[in-house]
Motif scaffolding. Structure first.
Motif, PDB file in Angstrom:
ATOM      1  N   LYS A   1       0.828  -1.211   0.000  1.00  0.00           N
ATOM      2  CA  LYS A   1       0.000   0.000   0.000  1.00  0.00           C
ATOM      3  C   LYS A   1       0.863   1.263   0.000  1.00  0.00           C
ATOM      4  CE  LYS A   1      -4.104  -1.998   2.176  1.00  0.00           C
ATOM      5  NZ  LYS A   1      -5.066  -1.934   3.293  1.00  0.00           N
ATOM      6  N   ALA A   2       1.964   1.208   0.765  1.00  0.00           N
ATOM      7  CA  ALA A   2       2.868   2.363   0.797  1.00  0.00           C
ATOM      8  C   ALA A   2       3.511   2.583  -0.569  1.00  0.00           C
ATOM      9  CB  ALA A   2       3.939   2.156   1.862  1.00  0.00           C
ATOM     10  N   ALA A   3       3.829   1.493  -1.251  1.00  0.00           N
ATOM     11  CA  ALA A   3       4.424   1.595  -2.591  1.00  0.00           C
ATOM     12  C   ALA A   3       3.438   2.225  -3.564  1.00  0.00           C
ATOM     13  CB  ALA A   3       4.849   0.208  -3.072  1.00  0.00           C
ATOM     14  N   VAL A   4       2.169   1.840  -3.455  1.00  0.00           N
ATOM     15  CA  VAL A   4       1.137   2.390  -4.340  1.00  0.00           C
ATOM     16  C   VAL A   4       0.962   3.884  -4.077  1.00  0.00           C
ATOM     17  CG1 VAL A   4      -1.323   2.344  -4.901  1.00  0.00           C
ATOM     18  CG2 VAL A   4      -0.067   0.201  -4.626  1.00  0.00           C
ATOM     19  N   ARG A   5       0.968   4.280  -2.810  1.00  0.00           N
ATOM     20  CA  ARG A   5       0.815   5.701  -2.477  1.00  0.00           C
ATOM     21  C   ARG A   5       1.943   6.526  -3.089  1.00  0.00           C
ATOM     22  NH1 ARG A   5      -0.811   3.733   2.672  1.00  0.00           N
ATOM     23  NH2 ARG A   5       1.307   3.985   3.487  1.00  0.00           N
ATOM     24  N   ARG A   6       3.156   6.038  -2.946  1.00  0.00           N
ATOM     25  CA  ARG A   6       4.299   6.779  -3.492  1.00  0.00           C
ATOM     26  C   ARG A   6       4.268   6.792  -5.025  1.00  0.00           C
ATOM     27  NH1 ARG A   6       8.980   8.681  -1.354  1.00  0.00           N
ATOM     28  NH2 ARG A   6       8.690   7.502   0.584  1.00  0.00           N
ATOM     29  N   LEU A   7       3.873   5.676  -5.601  1.00  0.00           N
ATOM     30  CA  LEU A   7       3.816   5.584  -7.057  1.00  0.00           C
ATOM     31  C   LEU A   7       2.796   6.566  -7.629  1.00  0.00           C
ATOM     32  CD1 LEU A   7       4.861   4.142  -9.573  1.00  0.00           C
ATOM     33  CD2 LEU A   7       3.160   2.356  -9.190  1.00  0.00           C
ATOM     34  N   PHE A   8       1.656   6.682  -6.953  1.00  0.00           N
ATOM     35  CA  PHE A   8       0.644   7.621  -7.434  1.00  0.00           C
ATOM     36  C   PHE A   8       1.112   9.063  -7.271  1.00  0.00           C
ATOM     37  CE2 PHE A   8      -3.109  10.341  -6.774  1.00  0.00           C
ATOM     38  CZ  PHE A   8      -3.720  10.156  -8.006  1.00  0.00           C
ATOM     39  N   ALA A   9       1.718   9.364  -6.126  1.00  0.00           N
ATOM     40  CA  ALA A   9       2.196  10.732  -5.884  1.00  0.00           C
ATOM     41  C   ALA A   9       3.250  11.128  -6.914  1.00  0.00           C
ATOM     42  CB  ALA A   9       2.771  10.838  -4.474  1.00  0.00           C
ATOM     43  N   ALA A  10       4.097  10.178  -7.296  1.00  0.00           N
ATOM     44  CA  ALA A  10       5.182  10.485  -8.229  1.00  0.00           C
ATOM     45  C   ALA A  10       4.721  10.546  -9.672  1.00  0.00           C
ATOM     46  CB  ALA A  10       6.294   9.445  -8.085  1.00  0.00           C
ATOM     47  N   SER A  11       3.757   9.705 -10.035  1.00  0.00           N
ATOM     48  CA  SER A  11       3.325   9.616 -11.433  1.00  0.00           C
ATOM     49  C   SER A  11       2.190  10.561 -11.787  1.00  0.00           C
ATOM     50  CB  SER A  11       2.877   8.187 -11.743  1.00  0.00           C
ATOM     51  OG  SER A  11       1.680   7.881 -11.034  1.00  0.00           O
TER      52      SER A  11
ATOM     53  N   MET B   1      10.014  -3.155  -9.730  1.00  0.00           N
ATOM     54  CA  MET B   1      10.002  -4.617  -9.760  1.00  0.00           C
ATOM     55  C   MET B   1      11.398  -5.174 -10.023  1.00  0.00           C
ATOM     56  SD  MET B   1       6.383  -5.460 -11.698  1.00  0.00           S
ATOM     57  CE  MET B   1       6.604  -7.242 -11.590  1.00  0.00           C
ATOM     58  N   LEU B   2      12.175  -4.494 -10.865  1.00  0.00           N
ATOM     59  CA  LEU B   2      13.563  -4.900 -11.092  1.00  0.00           C
ATOM     60  C   LEU B   2      14.356  -4.861  -9.785  1.00  0.00           C
ATOM     61  CD1 LEU B   2      14.576  -3.147 -14.447  1.00  0.00           C
ATOM     62  CD2 LEU B   2      14.629  -5.600 -13.989  1.00  0.00           C
ATOM     63  N   LEU B   3      14.135  -3.803  -8.998  1.00  0.00           N
ATOM     64  CA  LEU B   3      14.858  -3.665  -7.735  1.00  0.00           C
ATOM     65  C   LEU B   3      14.441  -4.746  -6.739  1.00  0.00           C
ATOM     66  CD1 LEU B   3      14.657   0.213  -7.519  1.00  0.00           C
ATOM     67  CD2 LEU B   3      16.771  -1.116  -7.694  1.00  0.00           C
ATOM     68  N   ALA B   4      13.146  -5.024  -6.652  1.00  0.00           N
ATOM     69  CA  ALA B   4      12.669  -6.076  -5.753  1.00  0.00           C
ATOM     70  C   ALA B   4      13.232  -7.433  -6.182  1.00  0.00           C
ATOM     71  CB  ALA B   4      11.143  -6.107  -5.754  1.00  0.00           C
TER      72      ALA B   4
ATOM     73  N   ASP C   1       8.067  -2.834  -2.275  1.00  0.00           N
ATOM     74  CA  ASP C   1       7.701  -1.966  -1.158  1.00  0.00           C
ATOM     75  C   ASP C   1       8.015  -0.507  -1.458  1.00  0.00           C
ATOM     76  OD1 ASP C   1      10.436  -1.547  -0.671  1.00  0.00           O
ATOM     77  OD2 ASP C   1      10.549  -3.157   0.806  1.00  0.00           O
ATOM     78  N   ASP C   2       7.759   0.334  -0.478  1.00  0.00           N
ATOM     79  CA  ASP C   2       7.909   1.780  -0.649  1.00  0.00           C
ATOM     80  C   ASP C   2       9.329   2.166  -1.043  1.00  0.00           C
ATOM     81  OD1 ASP C   2       6.959   4.601  -0.217  1.00  0.00           O
ATOM     82  OD2 ASP C   2       8.532   4.533   1.309  1.00  0.00           O
ATOM     83  N   ARG C   3      10.326   1.483  -0.470  1.00  0.00           N
ATOM     84  CA  ARG C   3      11.723   1.807  -0.747  1.00  0.00           C
ATOM     85  C   ARG C   3      12.064   1.552  -2.214  1.00  0.00           C
ATOM     86  NH1 ARG C   3      16.106  -1.331  -0.648  1.00  0.00           N
ATOM     87  NH2 ARG C   3      14.860  -3.026   0.211  1.00  0.00           N
TER      88      ARG C   3
END
Length: 299
Positions: free
Chosen positions: A218-228, A243-246, A255-257
């Protein structure tokens, strides 16, 4: 690279306009419905506008694929052409065999004959023009003149213009006001909302073969939306990098990181401006792949 790690058949966040990944967001579905209604009603000009990365080309291809056997479609991906070259490109799309030195009169005569022949077969012809904001005014006027061709019942040619918001300014020119008056249907593609983006991520992952639990936290989705900002192309670019990093860390969830690092890597592209996204993505993908490989080798 990471498909087998996440249980995927293919990469879910490519930026090529693959219609199997077409997502029915409120904006895209309304735009597609507008296109289908307009095409079936036989109107002359239709206009679809949207910012870079909002999915105009994907919508265009989905529209052409959705039209039934009663339609013949022509597609011009790069309309930065002078009038004669543009008409030659249309003739080629309609499978007309013409001499390279055909004069303007015979070119128009051949196009008219081909359109009449298709109409006699009960076919409607739709020309889809991508990147329409780049069309010279003289070529737009040539397109308008082509839409004058009609039978007693309907137009022989319908034209759909897909372009960036600059197209609206382009169409305000006094010299092409007759064309502007003939635009009977139009729609503006917007960005995805936060909720739509969640569905968008899940949909593309499912199409790619993902059957697991939540892949993006959920934190990853929040950051992704804010950035995009909900722009599909930016979502795809940053989701792919995250996904490459994970994958490089052997993690089963993004995740958020991971998104934070992906956003940082993409920030340079955003600062330089939208027109350089495609080239920047290619370089970034190579860099990300190299980073993952180095990480793997160091384990």
């Amino acid at each position: 690279m990471y498909e087998s790690h996440f249980g995927l058949r293919e990469a879910p966040f490519g930026i090529t306009p693959d219609t199997s990944f077409f997502f029915n967001s409120p904006h895209s579905q309304e735009a597609l419905n507008t296109l289908l209604v307009a095409a079936r009603s036989g109107e002359g000009f239709i206009k679809i506008t949207g910012e870079v990365g909002t999915g105009k080309t994907l919508l265009c291809r989905k529209f052409m694929k959705t039209l039934g056997d009663g339609f013949v479609t022509a597609y011009l991906p790069n309309p930065l052409l002078e009038p004669r070259t543009l008409m030659l490109a249309l003739a080629e799309e309609l499978e007309l065999q013409l001499a390279p030195d055909v004069d303007q009169h015979n070119l128009l005569k051949s196009l008219t004959a081909r359109l009449l022949a298709l109409a006699a077969q009960g076919k409607r012809v739709v020309l889809c023009v991508d990147e329409a904001q780049t069309i010279p005014e003289a070529s737009l006027e040539a397109l308008r003149l082509l839409t004058n061709l009609e039978t007693e019942k309907r137009k022989l040619l319908q034209i759909v213009l897909f372009g960036q918001p600059e197209l609206n300014q382009h169409l305000q020119a006094q010299s092409i006001r007759q064309l502007t008056q003939r635009i009977t249907f139009q729609h503006d593609l917007g960005a995805l909302s936060r909720d739509d983006m969640e569905y968008y991520l899940a949909y593309r992952l499912r199409v790619a073969g993902f059957t697991g639990a939540r892949l993006f936290s959920k934190a990853a989705v929040r950051r992704l939306f804010a950035a995009s900002g909900g722009i599909p192309r930016l979502i795809n670019i940053m989701a792919h990098k995250a996904m490459l990093l994970a994958y490089g860390e052997g993690r089963q969830q993004v995740d958020d990181r991971h998104v934070k690092l992906a956003v940082k890597d993409t920030a340079l592209l955003k600062r330089r401006g939208w027109p350089w996204l495609a080239a920047g993505l290619a370089l970034a993908a190579l860099a990300a792949a190299g980073a993952v490989l180095s990480y793997r080798l160091s384990l």
